[in-house]
Motif scaffolding. Structure first.
Motif, short mmCIF file in Angstrom:
data_model
loop_
_atom_site.label_atom_id
_atom_site.label_comp_id
_atom_site.label_asym_id
_atom_site.label_seq_id
_atom_site.Cartn_x
_atom_site.Cartn_y
_atom_site.Cartn_z
N MET A 243 27.40 17.23 15.69
CA MET A 243 27.84 17.30 17.17
C MET A 243 28.77 15.81 17.34
SD MET A 243 25.01 16.94 20.45
CE MET A 243 24.08 17.26 19.21
N LEU A 244 28.35 14.95 16.98
CA LEU A 244 29.30 13.81 17.28
C LEU A 244 30.60 13.99 16.70
CD1 LEU A 244 26.67 10.70 16.75
CD2 LEU A 244 27.63 11.82 18.97
N ALA A 245 30.69 14.74 15.44
CA ALA A 245 32.02 14.50 14.77
C ALA A 245 32.88 15.67 15.60
CB ALA A 245 31.77 15.39 13.51
N ALA A 246 32.43 16.75 16.16
CA ALA A 246 33.08 17.74 17.01
C ALA A 246 33.71 16.90 18.46
CB ALA A 246 32.08 18.67 17.41
N TYR A 249 33.95 11.45 17.12
CA TYR A 249 33.23 10.27 16.68
C TYR A 249 33.36 10.12 14.93
CZ TYR A 249 31.31 9.18 21.35
OH TYR A 249 31.47 8.76 22.54
N GLU A 250 33.65 9.01 14.59
CA GLU A 250 33.76 8.65 13.20
C GLU A 250 32.40 8.36 12.67
OE1 GLU A 250 36.21 6.11 9.85
OE2 GLU A 250 36.06 5.38 12.04
N ALA A 258 31.71 5.98 15.78
CA ALA A 258 32.61 5.14 16.62
C ALA A 258 33.89 5.99 16.96
CB ALA A 258 33.21 3.96 15.97
N GLN A 259 34.41 5.79 18.20
CA GLN A 259 35.58 6.25 18.56
C GLN A 259 36.78 5.73 17.93
OE1 GLN A 259 36.18 6.23 22.80
NE2 GLN A 259 34.57 7.84 23.42
N GLY A 339 32.75 5.69 3.95
CA GLY A 339 34.08 5.73 3.15
C GLY A 339 34.01 4.90 1.89
N GLY A 340 33.06 4.04 1.54
CA GLY A 340 32.81 3.36 0.38
C GLY A 340 33.75 2.05 0.41
N PHE A 341 34.11 1.62 -0.59
CA PHE A 341 35.11 0.17 -0.68
C PHE A 341 35.86 0.55 -2.06
CE2 PHE A 341 30.93 0.13 -3.08
CZ PHE A 341 31.63 -0.52 -4.42
#
Length: 399
Positions: A243-246, A249-250, A258-259, A339-341
């Motif tokens: 839902m947040l991805a849609a 939001y990352e 986050a936006q 996203g790792g590092f």
């Protein structure tokens, strides 16, 4: 935080030597709350009577002054007021604390300054004063928009108060985080989704969505409520993430969304194993020097903290981190980032070569929990779901 040693060959022979210290942030702990929530394991104490605000601010200033020799010349990149309930302090109190910070420390221009607040009416009426004091990011502990779930969590605000607080916050701040929890007692999937939908109506810049955990030494640990099972909780998590991805939001950290350009800079510093100075009752610090890294803890009880700060001794304990601790703690934080590092960050923040945990990395990759390539390391989707199993690989068995 207790850790277990890693045992790659030659680890203990590697010298710690930092050419450049990590970024440094400031954490300020305000230890009081109106009522202790049954799930809370933070250092918080129910306020009885009038808060000793003036005495506590004096102790913070003294604590900060005593810390200066350890961070001399280093810039502060962000400030975070956590608790407890920092919004119990007055606007004048927050103004005075930040005045002391600016007077004693080189604070980065446009530094992110976050204050945690409860949505209660009394706190919400102070939001304009907090903005005038210099706070530029507000984090609201909403948790749920369902009154029955708020009561089960021991929260003292209602859903209507939560909505009113968000409205007031957004009049004064253009960077607002909302804390939500899911897998609550007796919560259904539909109710969890409805909470997130309610939050999305306000289009907050940041959302923190936490799975309720029954932490040791809490009322919920002693008297466990009936909560959704693992399968139901995971289904909630999946729906929330989709839902947040849609909505743009990352999902950049285990519980953080986050936006664009609105990630929490302060929390990112923790996850990237930066340094932090913590002042206030029970606050912790991690500080790097050219040849060592130390952790500190302040006295936890507010009265004891104020008394010891007045005597010039607010730090109750201090320890130097071993090289094994550095390697594990880096991974424990950095693997929370979806996203790792970059591999170079490991050596930059620990002063240790990545080769020292080569076998652990290979095992995690072999189990499908970790991906590596082009100088980058990241948890896989399975690694994110089973993060504890991934971290376990970097722990040595206890003797």
């Amino acid at each position: 935080m207790s850790t277990h040693p890693l045992h790659p060959v030659g680890l203990h022979q590697q010298p710690v030597a930092f050419r450049v210290p990590p970024p440094l942030v400031l954490y300020i702990h305000i230890p009081w709350c109106v009522r202790k929530c049954p799930y809370c394991d933070f250092n918080s104490h129910e306020a009885r009577g009038t808060l000793p605000e003036r005495e506590y601010i004096d102790a913070l200033a003294r604590d900060l002054e005593l810390s200066l020799p350890q961070i001399w010349g280093r810039k502060i990149h962000s400030v975070f007021f956590g608790g407890g309930t920092p919004s119990l302090l007055s606007g004048d109190g927050i103004t005075e604390v930040l005045r002391q910070v600016r007077m004693l420390l080189p604070l980065e221009h446009n530094a992110e300054i976050t204050l945690e607040a409860n949505p209660g009416t009394v706190e919400a009426d102070k939001f304009a004063a907090f903005r005038d004091a210099g706070v530029n990011r507000l984090s609201l502990g909403i948790q749920s928009f369902n009154d029955a779930h708020l009561r089960a969590l021991g929260r003292i605000h209602t859903a209507d108060e939560a909505r009113r607080a968000i409205d007031i916050a957004q009049r004064h701040f253009d960077n607002v985080n909302l804390d939500l929890m899911y897998a609550l007692p007796q919560q259904t999937l539909e109710q969890a989704v409805r909470d997130v939908q309610s939050a999305l109506q306000f289009k907050p810049q940041h959302l923190s969505c936490y799975h309720l955990t029954l932490e040791p030494n809490t009322l919920f640990a002693r008297q466990p409520p009936q909560v959704p099972d693992d399968d139901a909780s995971f289904e909630m998590q999946q729906y929330i993430e989709e839902m947040l991805a849609a909505h743009g939001y990352e999902h950049y950290e285990t519980s953080a969304f986050a936006q664009p350009q609105k990630r929490s800079r302060h929390n990112l510093n923790y996850w990237q194993f930066g340094d932090y100075l913590g002042i206030g009752a029970g606050a912790h610090s991690k500080l790097s020097f050219h040849n060592r890294v130390i952790r500190q803890a302040r006295y936890k009880q507010p009265q004891a903290y104020m008394e010891h700060a007045g005597k010039g001794a607010s730090v109750q304990s201090e320890q130097q981190l071993g090289k094994d601790d550095l390697a594990f703690e880096f991974m424990m934080n950095a693997l929370r980032l979806n996203g790792g590092f970059d591999e170079a960050l490991f050596q930059e923040r620990t002063s240790l070569p990545l080769l020292l945990i080569r076998r652990e990395l290979e095992e995690a990759e072999r189990k499908g929990l970790l991906s590596r390539g082009s100088g980058h390391i990241a948890p896989t989707e399975m690694g994110r779901r089973f993060l504890n199993d991934l971290l376990q690989i970097f722990l040595a068995p206890e003797d």
